[in-house]
Design a protein around this motif. Sequence first.
Motif, PDB file in Angstrom:
ATOM      1  N   ILE A   1       0.847  -1.201   0.000  1.00  0.00           N
ATOM      2  CA  ILE A   1       0.000   0.000   0.000  1.00  0.00           C
ATOM      3  C   ILE A   1       0.877   1.244   0.000  1.00  0.00           C
ATOM      4  O   ILE A   1       0.660   2.177  -0.772  1.00  0.00           O
ATOM      5  CB  ILE A   1      -0.968   0.005   1.200  1.00  0.00           C
ATOM      6  N   ALA A   2       1.895   1.259   0.867  1.00  0.00           N
ATOM      7  CA  ALA A   2       2.796   2.409   0.954  1.00  0.00           C
ATOM      8  C   ALA A   2       3.497   2.663  -0.374  1.00  0.00           C
ATOM      9  O   ALA A   2       3.758   3.809  -0.737  1.00  0.00           O
ATOM     10  CB  ALA A   2       3.820   2.196   2.067  1.00  0.00           C
ATOM     11  N   ALA A   3       3.784   1.587  -1.110  1.00  0.00           N
ATOM     12  CA  ALA A   3       4.456   1.716  -2.406  1.00  0.00           C
ATOM     13  C   ALA A   3       3.472   2.039  -3.532  1.00  0.00           C
ATOM     14  O   ALA A   3       3.889   2.246  -4.670  1.00  0.00           O
ATOM     15  CB  ALA A   3       5.209   0.435  -2.734  1.00  0.00           C
ATOM     16  N   GLY A   4       2.183   2.061  -3.219  1.00  0.00           N
ATOM     17  CA  GLY A   4       1.180   2.355  -4.230  1.00  0.00           C
ATOM     18  C   GLY A   4       0.768   1.155  -5.071  1.00  0.00           C
ATOM     19  O   GLY A   4       0.065   1.291  -6.062  1.00  0.00           O
ATOM     20  N   SER A   5       1.199  -0.017  -4.672  1.00  0.00           N
ATOM     21  CA  SER A   5       0.861  -1.245  -5.389  1.00  0.00           C
ATOM     22  C   SER A   5      -0.392  -1.859  -4.766  1.00  0.00           C
ATOM     23  O   SER A   5      -0.328  -2.842  -4.029  1.00  0.00           O
ATOM     24  CB  SER A   5       2.030  -2.226  -5.339  1.00  0.00           C
ATOM     25  N   LEU A   6      -1.526  -1.272  -5.072  1.00  0.00           N
ATOM     26  CA  LEU A   6      -2.764  -1.673  -4.423  1.00  0.00           C
ATOM     27  C   LEU A   6      -3.218  -3.067  -4.834  1.00  0.00           C
ATOM     28  O   LEU A   6      -3.770  -3.807  -4.012  1.00  0.00           O
ATOM     29  CB  LEU A   6      -3.851  -0.636  -4.695  1.00  0.00           C
ATOM     30  N   ALA A   7      -2.968  -3.459  -6.076  1.00  0.00           N
ATOM     31  CA  ALA A   7      -3.340  -4.814  -6.505  1.00  0.00           C
ATOM     32  C   ALA A   7      -2.530  -5.854  -5.737  1.00  0.00           C
ATOM     33  O   ALA A   7      -3.073  -6.872  -5.291  1.00  0.00           O
ATOM     34  CB  ALA A   7      -3.130  -4.974  -8.008  1.00  0.00           C
ATOM     35  N   LYS A   8      -1.244  -5.598  -5.552  1.00  0.00           N
ATOM     36  CA  LYS A   8      -0.400  -6.527  -4.776  1.00  0.00           C
ATOM     37  C   LYS A   8      -0.847  -6.549  -3.320  1.00  0.00           C
ATOM     38  O   LYS A   8      -0.904  -7.617  -2.708  1.00  0.00           O
ATOM     39  CB  LYS A   8       1.068  -6.132  -4.876  1.00  0.00           C
ATOM     40  N   ALA A   9      -1.163  -5.385  -2.775  1.00  0.00           N
ATOM     41  CA  ALA A   9      -1.642  -5.320  -1.395  1.00  0.00           C
ATOM     42  C   ALA A   9      -2.911  -6.144  -1.237  1.00  0.00           C
ATOM     43  O   ALA A   9      -3.038  -6.933  -0.293  1.00  0.00           O
ATOM     44  CB  ALA A   9      -1.898  -3.871  -0.990  1.00  0.00           C
ATOM     45  N   GLU A  10      -3.832  -5.983  -2.162  1.00  0.00           N
ATOM     46  CA  GLU A  10      -5.088  -6.727  -2.092  1.00  0.00           C
ATOM     47  C   GLU A  10      -4.840  -8.236  -2.161  1.00  0.00           C
ATOM     48  O   GLU A  10      -5.432  -9.013  -1.408  1.00  0.00           O
ATOM     49  CB  GLU A  10      -6.023  -6.286  -3.203  1.00  0.00           C
ATOM     50  N   GLN A  11      -3.945  -8.647  -3.032  1.00  0.00           N
ATOM     51  CA  GLN A  11      -3.612 -10.071  -3.168  1.00  0.00           C
ATOM     52  C   GLN A  11      -3.024 -10.607  -1.855  1.00  0.00           C
ATOM     53  O   GLN A  11      -3.404 -11.681  -1.383  1.00  0.00           O
ATOM     54  CB  GLN A  11      -2.631 -10.253  -4.320  1.00  0.00           C
ATOM     55  N   THR A  12      -2.103  -9.861  -1.268  1.00  0.00           N
ATOM     56  CA  THR A  12      -1.473 -10.265  -0.004  1.00  0.00           C
ATOM     57  C   THR A  12      -2.509 -10.362   1.115  1.00  0.00           C
ATOM     58  O   THR A  12      -2.550 -11.342   1.860  1.00  0.00           O
ATOM     59  CB  THR A  12      -0.379  -9.251   0.391  1.00  0.00           C
ATOM     60  N   ILE A  13      -3.355  -9.349   1.208  1.00  0.00           N
ATOM     61  CA  ILE A  13      -4.355  -9.313   2.279  1.00  0.00           C
ATOM     62  C   ILE A  13      -5.369 -10.440   2.093  1.00  0.00           C
ATOM     63  O   ILE A  13      -5.737 -11.114   3.064  1.00  0.00           O
ATOM     64  CB  ILE A  13      -5.049  -7.942   2.330  1.00  0.00           C
ATOM     65  N   ASP A  14      -5.818 -10.660   0.859  1.00  0.00           N
ATOM     66  CA  ASP A  14      -6.774 -11.744   0.602  1.00  0.00           C
ATOM     67  C   ASP A  14      -6.203 -13.101   1.019  1.00  0.00           C
ATOM     68  O   ASP A  14      -6.908 -13.928   1.605  1.00  0.00           O
ATOM     69  CB  ASP A  14      -7.185 -11.782  -0.869  1.00  0.00           C
ATOM     70  N   ALA A  15      -4.927 -13.317   0.721  1.00  0.00           N
ATOM     71  CA  ALA A  15      -4.289 -14.587   1.097  1.00  0.00           C
ATOM     72  C   ALA A  15      -4.243 -14.748   2.617  1.00  0.00           C
ATOM     73  O   ALA A  15      -4.514 -15.832   3.150  1.00  0.00           O
ATOM     74  CB  ALA A  15      -2.884 -14.666   0.511  1.00  0.00           C
TER      75      ALA A  15
END
Length: 116
Positions: free
Chosen positions: A31-45
């Motif tokens: 999220i801090a890096a602005g990679s919201l898709a990656k953040a969402e993937q990490t959080i979903d997992a």
Amino acid sequence: MYSKLTIAALTLVTVAAAPAVAKDRVGYQAIAAGSLAKAEQTIDAERAIFPDRPELMLNLAAVYARTGREAQARALYGDVLDREPVALDMADGSVRTSHELARVGMMRLTTAMATR
């Protein structure tokens, strides 16, 4: 009584588990890096394993808010509010509850929608 989790805050009430050198399992660094898709993937997992962790719900709500999914963000903030509050140690040394952070997130959604 509140259980304690060590976390840090970022804009839109995003939180990160400490220590900072640990693997980013709550999406904070993405999220801090602005990679919201990656953040969402990490959080979903992580939510597949720990669906009730408030820091995961708060971070996912922040991702949803930043990507125009206000209804989903509002629902997650509501889910946090429906559970027992959890005391969270913030990066600045303060302690806030998961309920406080969810209310702030809800307020920001309401404010953002009102200014459109």
